[in-house]
Write a protein that holds these residues in place. Sequence first.
Motif, mmCIF file in Angstrom:
data_model
loop_
_atom_site.group_PDB
_atom_site.id
_atom_site.type_symbol
_atom_site.label_atom_id
_atom_site.label_comp_id
_atom_site.label_asym_id
_atom_site.label_seq_id
_atom_site.Cartn_x
_atom_site.Cartn_y
_atom_site.Cartn_z
ATOM 1 N N ALA A 213 68.389 45.215 -9.195
ATOM 2 C CA ALA A 213 69.352 45.892 -8.324
ATOM 3 C C ALA A 213 69.717 47.263 -8.887
ATOM 4 C CB ALA A 213 70.608 45.037 -8.166
ATOM 5 N N ILE A 214 69.947 47.335 -10.189
ATOM 6 C CA ILE A 214 70.301 48.622 -10.807
ATOM 7 C C ILE A 214 69.148 49.611 -10.696
ATOM 8 C CG2 ILE A 214 70.821 49.728 -13.023
ATOM 9 C CD1 ILE A 214 72.473 47.158 -13.668
ATOM 10 N N GLU A 215 67.928 49.151 -10.948
ATOM 11 C CA GLU A 215 66.770 50.040 -10.833
ATOM 12 C C GLU A 215 66.583 50.519 -9.397
ATOM 13 O OE1 GLU A 215 65.054 51.439 -13.291
ATOM 14 O OE2 GLU A 215 66.482 50.404 -14.585
ATOM 15 N N ASP A 216 66.862 49.658 -8.434
ATOM 16 C CA ASP A 216 66.788 50.051 -7.028
ATOM 17 C C ASP A 216 67.782 51.178 -6.740
ATOM 18 O OD1 ASP A 216 66.272 50.021 -4.213
ATOM 19 O OD2 ASP A 216 67.929 48.615 -3.938
ATOM 20 N N LEU A 217 69.011 51.025 -7.210
ATOM 21 C CA LEU A 217 70.034 52.040 -6.962
ATOM 22 C C LEU A 217 69.712 53.359 -7.674
ATOM 23 C CD1 LEU A 217 73.157 49.740 -7.214
ATOM 24 C CD2 LEU A 217 72.343 50.914 -5.163
ATOM 25 N N VAL A 218 69.217 53.271 -8.901
ATOM 26 C CA VAL A 218 68.836 54.483 -9.640
ATOM 27 C C VAL A 218 67.669 55.159 -8.927
ATOM 28 C CG1 VAL A 218 67.865 55.326 -11.812
ATOM 29 C CG2 VAL A 218 69.761 53.698 -11.841
ATOM 30 N N GLY A 219 66.749 54.369 -8.425
ATOM 31 C CA GLY A 219 65.618 54.923 -7.683
ATOM 32 C C GLY A 219 66.034 55.614 -6.393
ATOM 33 N N ARG A 220 67.171 55.208 -5.838
ATOM 34 C CA ARG A 220 67.683 55.847 -4.618
ATOM 35 C C ARG A 220 68.512 57.094 -4.920
ATOM 36 N NH1 ARG A 220 70.568 51.567 -1.048
ATOM 37 N NH2 ARG A 220 70.148 49.888 -2.509
ATOM 38 N N GLY A 221 68.712 57.405 -6.216
ATOM 39 C CA GLY A 221 69.391 58.652 -6.565
ATOM 40 C C GLY A 221 70.786 58.506 -7.161
ATOM 41 N N PHE A 222 71.241 57.289 -7.396
ATOM 42 C CA PHE A 222 72.553 57.089 -8.004
ATOM 43 C C PHE A 222 72.433 57.184 -9.518
ATOM 44 C CE2 PHE A 222 73.005 54.735 -3.965
ATOM 45 C CZ PHE A 222 74.076 55.422 -3.442
ATOM 46 N N GLU A 223 73.495 57.615 -10.177
ATOM 47 C CA GLU A 223 73.530 57.697 -11.638
ATOM 48 C C GLU A 223 73.665 56.304 -12.235
ATOM 49 O OE1 GLU A 223 73.356 60.133 -14.016
ATOM 50 O OE2 GLU A 223 72.774 61.505 -12.415
ATOM 51 N N ARG A 224 72.865 56.024 -13.256
ATOM 52 C CA ARG A 224 72.882 54.705 -13.894
ATOM 53 C C ARG A 224 74.266 54.378 -14.463
ATOM 54 N NH1 ARG A 224 68.737 51.671 -15.384
ATOM 55 N NH2 ARG A 224 67.309 53.413 -15.157
ATOM 56 N N ASP A 225 74.899 55.331 -15.132
ATOM 57 C CA ASP A 225 76.234 55.087 -15.706
ATOM 58 C C ASP A 225 77.266 54.795 -14.623
ATOM 59 O OD1 ASP A 225 75.283 55.409 -18.253
ATOM 60 O OD2 ASP A 225 75.887 57.524 -18.400
ATOM 61 N N GLU A 226 77.161 55.478 -13.490
ATOM 62 C CA GLU A 226 78.102 55.248 -12.389
ATOM 63 C C GLU A 226 77.876 53.868 -11.763
ATOM 64 O OE1 GLU A 226 80.655 57.026 -11.618
ATOM 65 O OE2 GLU A 226 80.211 58.710 -12.925
ATOM 66 N N VAL A 227 76.619 53.448 -11.663
ATOM 67 C CA VAL A 227 76.320 52.113 -11.142
ATOM 68 C C VAL A 227 76.918 51.058 -12.069
ATOM 69 C CG1 VAL A 227 74.476 50.459 -10.623
ATOM 70 C CG2 VAL A 227 74.226 52.850 -9.935
ATOM 71 N N HIS A 228 76.713 51.253 -13.371
ATOM 72 C CA HIS A 228 77.288 50.316 -14.348
ATOM 73 C C HIS A 228 78.814 50.293 -14.242
ATOM 74 C CE1 HIS A 228 73.791 49.025 -16.705
ATOM 75 N NE2 HIS A 228 73.297 50.229 -16.473
ATOM 76 N N GLY A 229 79.417 51.460 -14.030
ATOM 77 C CA GLY A 229 80.876 51.536 -13.893
ATOM 78 C C GLY A 229 81.385 50.776 -12.682
ATOM 79 N N VAL A 230 80.680 50.897 -11.558
ATOM 80 C CA VAL A 230 81.082 50.177 -10.341
ATOM 81 C C VAL A 230 80.988 48.672 -10.575
ATOM 82 C CG1 VAL A 230 80.441 49.697 -7.944
ATOM 83 C CG2 VAL A 230 80.515 52.051 -8.760
ATOM 84 N N ILE A 231 79.895 48.229 -11.193
ATOM 85 C CA ILE A 231 79.724 46.797 -11.452
ATOM 86 C C ILE A 231 80.793 46.304 -12.424
ATOM 87 C CG2 ILE A 231 78.176 45.081 -12.496
ATOM 88 C CD1 ILE A 231 75.840 46.773 -11.363
#
Length: 112
Positions: free
Chosen positions: A79-97
């Motif tokens: 899921a994280i790799e999918d979101l990063v692949g769509r252009g979201f920042e990895r650190d921001e994705v981790h922060g949301v989770i």
Amino acid sequence: MLNVMSTHAPWLERAAERPRSATTEPQHAATGAERTAAWRVANDRRRRPESDVVAMALLLAVVRDPTPERQLFEVMHEAIEDLVGRGFERDEVHGVIRRWRRRVCSQATKRT
């Protein structure tokens, strides 16, 4: 006293041409829609996904390969790799989770 106030009321009114005493311009209170729009713009600038986007990415990761022996780590990673692949920042994705997990865990402890 009421009788006195009613007879002197015209004398007690403030002059319309009186200068403003405030040193700054009156502030405009933001509406809920304006605050939401500002929050979304800030999310876009930081390339931070909203929680519903993260939830859909997690659901897609589960649905794509629903084998029962699959580990939670693998689902989260996909899921994280999918979101990063769509252009979201990895650190921001981790922060949301992280915020999501804290909120869910704190609600679960309040119920028990």
